[in-house]
Design an enzyme around this catalytic site. Sequence first.
Site: not given
Ligand code: 13P
Ligand code: G3H
Ligand code: ZN
Length: 284
Positions: A233, A181, A208-211, A134, A82-83
């Site tokens: 999150t 977040g 991304h960021g779907a929480s 991305e 991831d990233h």
């Molecule tokens: P959230 O922590 O907001 O769910 O985002 C997760 C994410 O996009 C990980 O790459």
């Molecule tokens: O996109 C970010 C993910 O929530 C991962 O977070 O870099 O703190 O492990 P992290």
């Molecule tokens: Zn992400």
Amino acid sequence: MELVTLKDVLGPAEAGGYAVGAFNANNMEIVQAILEAAAEERSPVILQASQGAIAYAGLDYIVALVRTAARQARVPVVLHLDHGTDFAQVMRCIRSGFSSVMFDGSSLSLEENIRLTRQVVEIGRAVGVSVEGELGKIGGTEEHISVSEKEALFTDPQEARHFVRETGVDALAVAIGTAHGPYKGRPELDFARLKQIRELTAAPLVMHGASGVPDEDVRRGIELGIRKINIDTELRQAFVAALQGYVAANPENIDPRKILAPAKAAMKEVVRGKMRLFGSAGKA
Ligand code: 13P
Ligand code: G3H
Ligand code: ZN
């Protein structure tokens, strides 16, 4: 089962009009929670590790944990970086057994992002590893920037077409108003932009960021071509709330297994719920 790639799980998702969850893991309990949920829901799953997760647990530990769990799960499992922002780190993940990687060049110029992402795709293709790119910048909910500043970072649909054609990525992460977040208010997603991106690109799209994104917005996103949905999150929140609840109710307990069991169970419920929401439950 052996690990599979994004192509293996997102192809059927595209054909079936659903999305596959990508859940972040940092330790054994989180890996087990995600893969037990996938097995019980008969769902394909993407388990992803960030650079922070790798620094915390160790690259070889992550690969060994996920491979072991995947072998028992009997559903398709992708192990995805991831990233990944560091080309060398991306290469180490490929070499260590990740079946998929994200190269996140969103902080680079468009030309540099294309150049490096294309290199990762070429290498990935040669060894059977899928690649997510991305375009645009998906920030954090903590960043204090105005709405117009945020929109300036959103994915440009024409650029997305160019980026996908030039790089050949297997999936594209788009910036349409989600953030990493916990959200303070309701996130405002730019569905018109998502629709345009979808019309101009062939690649499966990633949210991304779907929480914390409301269920109806998630469903709408899937209707408009979102095929991979990242959740971290909400897993963290479930883990910590259950752990704190257990410790508060059992202050005399000194067995870490007893403390972690409810935390794992709570994460598993979150994952199961997301798999049903995304439509991937019953698809494996
Ligand atoms: P959230 O922590 O907001 O769910 O985002 C997760 C994410 O996009 C990980 O790459
Ligand atoms: O996109 C970010 C993910 O929530 C991962 O977070 O870099 O703190 O492990 P992290
Ligand atoms: Zn992400």
